[in-house]
Design a protein around this motif. Structure first.
Motif, PDB file in Angstrom:
ATOM      1  N   GLY A  84       0.820  -1.201   0.000  1.00  0.00           N
ATOM      2  CA  GLY A  84       0.000   0.000   0.000  1.00  0.00           C
ATOM      3  C   GLY A  84       0.852   1.247   0.000  1.00  0.00           C
ATOM      4  N   TYR A  85       0.170   2.397   0.086  1.00  0.00           N
ATOM      5  CA  TYR A  85       0.876   3.673   0.016  1.00  0.00           C
ATOM      6  C   TYR A  85       1.360   4.123   1.390  1.00  0.00           C
ATOM      7  CZ  TYR A  85       1.617   8.672  -0.655  1.00  0.00           C
ATOM      8  OH  TYR A  85       2.167   9.923  -0.693  1.00  0.00           O
ATOM      9  N   THR A  86       2.576   4.662   1.413  1.00  0.00           N
ATOM     10  CA  THR A  86       3.084   5.310   2.629  1.00  0.00           C
ATOM     11  C   THR A  86       3.812   6.587   2.219  1.00  0.00           C
ATOM     12  OG1 THR A  86       5.117   4.017   2.533  1.00  0.00           O
ATOM     13  CG2 THR A  86       3.333   3.156   3.917  1.00  0.00           C
ATOM     14  N   TYR A  87       4.017   7.490   3.146  1.00  0.00           N
ATOM     15  CA  TYR A  87       4.630   8.775   2.827  1.00  0.00           C
ATOM     16  C   TYR A  87       6.138   8.705   2.657  1.00  0.00           C
ATOM     17  CZ  TYR A  87       0.135  10.916   3.755  1.00  0.00           C
ATOM     18  OH  TYR A  87      -1.184  11.266   3.697  1.00  0.00           O
ATOM     19  N   SER A  88       6.749   7.671   3.207  1.00  0.00           N
ATOM     20  CA  SER A  88       8.195   7.558   3.081  1.00  0.00           C
ATOM     21  C   SER A  88       8.612   6.115   3.311  1.00  0.00           C
ATOM     22  CB  SER A  88       8.899   8.459   4.103  1.00  0.00           C
ATOM     23  OG  SER A  88       8.597   8.036   5.414  1.00  0.00           O
ATOM     24  N   THR A  89       9.801   5.786   2.844  1.00  0.00           N
ATOM     25  CA  THR A  89      10.397   4.473   3.079  1.00  0.00           C
ATOM     26  C   THR A  89      11.840   4.681   3.491  1.00  0.00           C
ATOM     27  OG1 THR A  89       8.989   3.489   1.372  1.00  0.00           O
ATOM     28  CG2 THR A  89      10.913   2.223   2.085  1.00  0.00           C
ATOM     29  N   THR A  90      12.260   3.913   4.475  1.00  0.00           N
ATOM     30  CA  THR A  90      13.630   3.997   4.981  1.00  0.00           C
ATOM     31  C   THR A  90      14.250   2.613   5.013  1.00  0.00           C
ATOM     32  OG1 THR A  90      13.016   5.879   6.391  1.00  0.00           O
ATOM     33  CG2 THR A  90      15.078   4.738   6.915  1.00  0.00           C
ATOM     34  N   TRP A  91      15.482   2.518   4.588  1.00  0.00           N
ATOM     35  CA  TRP A  91      16.253   1.276   4.748  1.00  0.00           C
ATOM     36  C   TRP A  91      17.069   1.381   6.033  1.00  0.00           C
ATOM     37  CZ3 TRP A  91      15.888  -3.228   2.256  1.00  0.00           C
ATOM     38  CH2 TRP A  91      15.272  -3.252   0.996  1.00  0.00           C
ATOM     39  N   PHE A  92      16.999   0.288   6.812  1.00  0.00           N
ATOM     40  CA  PHE A  92      17.788   0.153   8.021  1.00  0.00           C
ATOM     41  C   PHE A  92      18.679  -1.075   7.893  1.00  0.00           C
ATOM     42  CE2 PHE A  92      15.841   3.135  11.020  1.00  0.00           C
ATOM     43  CZ  PHE A  92      14.648   3.430  10.380  1.00  0.00           C
ATOM     44  N   ARG A  93      19.697  -1.140   8.733  1.00  0.00           N
ATOM     45  CA  ARG A  93      20.494  -2.349   8.827  1.00  0.00           C
ATOM     46  C   ARG A  93      20.863  -2.587  10.286  1.00  0.00           C
ATOM     47  NH1 ARG A  93      26.040  -0.347   5.780  1.00  0.00           N
ATOM     48  NH2 ARG A  93      26.778   1.104   7.393  1.00  0.00           N
ATOM     49  N   GLN A  94      21.126  -3.864  10.571  1.00  0.00           N
ATOM     50  CA  GLN A  94      21.457  -4.223  11.947  1.00  0.00           C
ATOM     51  C   GLN A  94      22.388  -5.421  11.961  1.00  0.00           C
ATOM     52  OE1 GLN A  94      18.062  -5.145  14.444  1.00  0.00           O
ATOM     53  NE2 GLN A  94      19.145  -4.433  16.255  1.00  0.00           N
TER      54      GLN A  94
ATOM     55  N   GLY B 246      19.606   3.526  10.573  1.00  0.00           N
ATOM     56  CA  GLY B 246      18.977   3.992   9.348  1.00  0.00           C
ATOM     57  C   GLY B 246      20.039   4.416   8.356  1.00  0.00           C
ATOM     58  N   VAL B 247      19.920   3.975   7.084  1.00  0.00           N
ATOM     59  CA  VAL B 247      20.957   4.281   6.104  1.00  0.00           C
ATOM     60  C   VAL B 247      20.461   5.131   4.946  1.00  0.00           C
ATOM     61  CG1 VAL B 247      22.344   2.260   6.688  1.00  0.00           C
ATOM     62  CG2 VAL B 247      20.651   2.090   4.863  1.00  0.00           C
ATOM     63  N   ALA B 248      19.186   5.019   4.561  1.00  0.00           N
ATOM     64  CA  ALA B 248      18.704   5.790   3.410  1.00  0.00           C
ATOM     65  C   ALA B 248      17.204   5.993   3.505  1.00  0.00           C
ATOM     66  CB  ALA B 248      19.058   5.079   2.109  1.00  0.00           C
ATOM     67  N   VAL B 249      16.770   7.171   3.083  1.00  0.00           N
ATOM     68  CA  VAL B 249      15.356   7.565   3.136  1.00  0.00           C
ATOM     69  C   VAL B 249      14.919   8.042   1.760  1.00  0.00           C
ATOM     70  CG1 VAL B 249      13.719   9.231   4.102  1.00  0.00           C
ATOM     71  CG2 VAL B 249      15.564   8.321   5.536  1.00  0.00           C
ATOM     72  N   ILE B 250      13.669   7.716   1.401  1.00  0.00           N
ATOM     73  CA  ILE B 250      13.086   8.291   0.201  1.00  0.00           C
ATOM     74  C   ILE B 250      11.642   8.661   0.501  1.00  0.00           C
ATOM     75  CG2 ILE B 250      12.334   6.077  -0.807  1.00  0.00           C
ATOM     76  CD1 ILE B 250      13.181   7.286  -3.559  1.00  0.00           C
ATOM     77  N   TYR B 251      11.224   9.808   0.013  1.00  0.00           N
ATOM     78  CA  TYR B 251       9.854  10.261   0.218  1.00  0.00           C
ATOM     79  C   TYR B 251       8.958   9.764  -0.916  1.00  0.00           C
ATOM     80  CZ  TYR B 251      11.560  13.290   3.909  1.00  0.00           C
ATOM     81  OH  TYR B 251      12.116  13.760   5.067  1.00  0.00           O
ATOM     82  N   SER B 252       7.667   9.719  -0.661  1.00  0.00           N
ATOM     83  CA  SER B 252       6.708   9.270  -1.664  1.00  0.00           C
ATOM     84  C   SER B 252       6.795  10.151  -2.902  1.00  0.00           C
ATOM     85  CB  SER B 252       5.299   9.316  -1.096  1.00  0.00           C
ATOM     86  OG  SER B 252       4.954  10.639  -0.776  1.00  0.00           O
ATOM     87  N   GLY B 253       6.576   9.568  -4.052  1.00  0.00           N
ATOM     88  CA  GLY B 253       6.749  10.282  -5.304  1.00  0.00           C
ATOM     89  C   GLY B 253       8.154  10.189  -5.824  1.00  0.00           C
ATOM     90  N   GLY B 254       9.054   9.655  -5.016  1.00  0.00           N
ATOM     91  CA  GLY B 254      10.425   9.450  -5.467  1.00  0.00           C
ATOM     92  C   GLY B 254      11.296  10.681  -5.435  1.00  0.00           C
ATOM     93  N   VAL B 255      10.766  11.793  -4.963  1.00  0.00           N
ATOM     94  CA  VAL B 255      11.581  12.998  -4.892  1.00  0.00           C
ATOM     95  C   VAL B 255      12.008  13.215  -3.457  1.00  0.00           C
ATOM     96  CG1 VAL B 255      10.547  14.096  -6.886  1.00  0.00           C
ATOM     97  CG2 VAL B 255       9.513  14.432  -4.656  1.00  0.00           C
ATOM     98  N   GLY B 256      13.252  13.491  -3.274  1.00  0.00           N
ATOM     99  CA  GLY B 256      13.751  13.721  -1.935  1.00  0.00           C
ATOM    100  C   GLY B 256      14.335  12.459  -1.357  1.00  0.00           C
ATOM    101  N   THR B 257      15.663  12.431  -1.262  1.00  0.00           N
ATOM    102  CA  THR B 257      16.367  11.308  -0.669  1.00  0.00           C
ATOM    103  C   THR B 257      17.369  11.830   0.350  1.00  0.00           C
ATOM    104  OG1 THR B 257      18.059  11.332  -2.407  1.00  0.00           O
ATOM    105  CG2 THR B 257      16.150   9.886  -2.743  1.00  0.00           C
TER     106      THR B 257
END
Length: 125
Positions: A26-36, A44-55
């Motif tokens: 489904g839709y969310t406003y942002s996605t973040t990759w984490f590692r452990q 947290g290593v990388a963030v992207i906002y919905s629409g693909g603009v803004g990292t």
């Protein structure tokens, strides 16, 4: 409830590359990759906002990792180049269903609403 499924992990030698995928139901406003890694906090290593603009990237991966989004497939990717043994760990994608969160806040696990189960990355020297 949004489900996230990661894939693309594996074993690679130092200097190599991997591309991770995170498919969302489904839709969310942002996605973040984490590692452990064992004994360490989730990072947290990388963030992207919905629409693909803004990292946004953590300093530890800046210049080596690239986060992107395929809107039609509702999938977020993490292209990891010049991998180092220190990049070894379980990689998770997470999503926040809140608007207007800053990148620094999105790099924190507590702010996330949904999590995938993770995909393992092993980098040998």
């Amino acid at each position: 409830q949004v489900q996230l499924v990661e894939s693309g992990g594996g074993s690679v030698q130092a200097g190599g590359s991997l591309r991770l995928s995170c498919a969302a139901s489904g839709y969310t406003y942002s996605t973040t990759w984490f590692r452990q890694t064992p004994g360490k906090e989730r990072e947290g290593v990388a963030v992207i906002y919905s629409g693909g603009v803004g990292t946004y990237y953590a300093d530890s991966v800046k210049g080596r990792f690239t986060i992107s989004r395929d809107i039609a497939r509702n999938t977020v990717y993490l292209l990891m180049n010049s991998l180092e043994p220190e990049d070894t760990g379980m990689y998770y994608c997470a999503a926040a269903n809140k608007r207007s969160l800053s990148p620094l806040r999105l790099l924190t696990p507590a702010i996330q609403d949904y999590w995938g189960k993770g995909t393992q990355v092993n980098v040998s020297s």
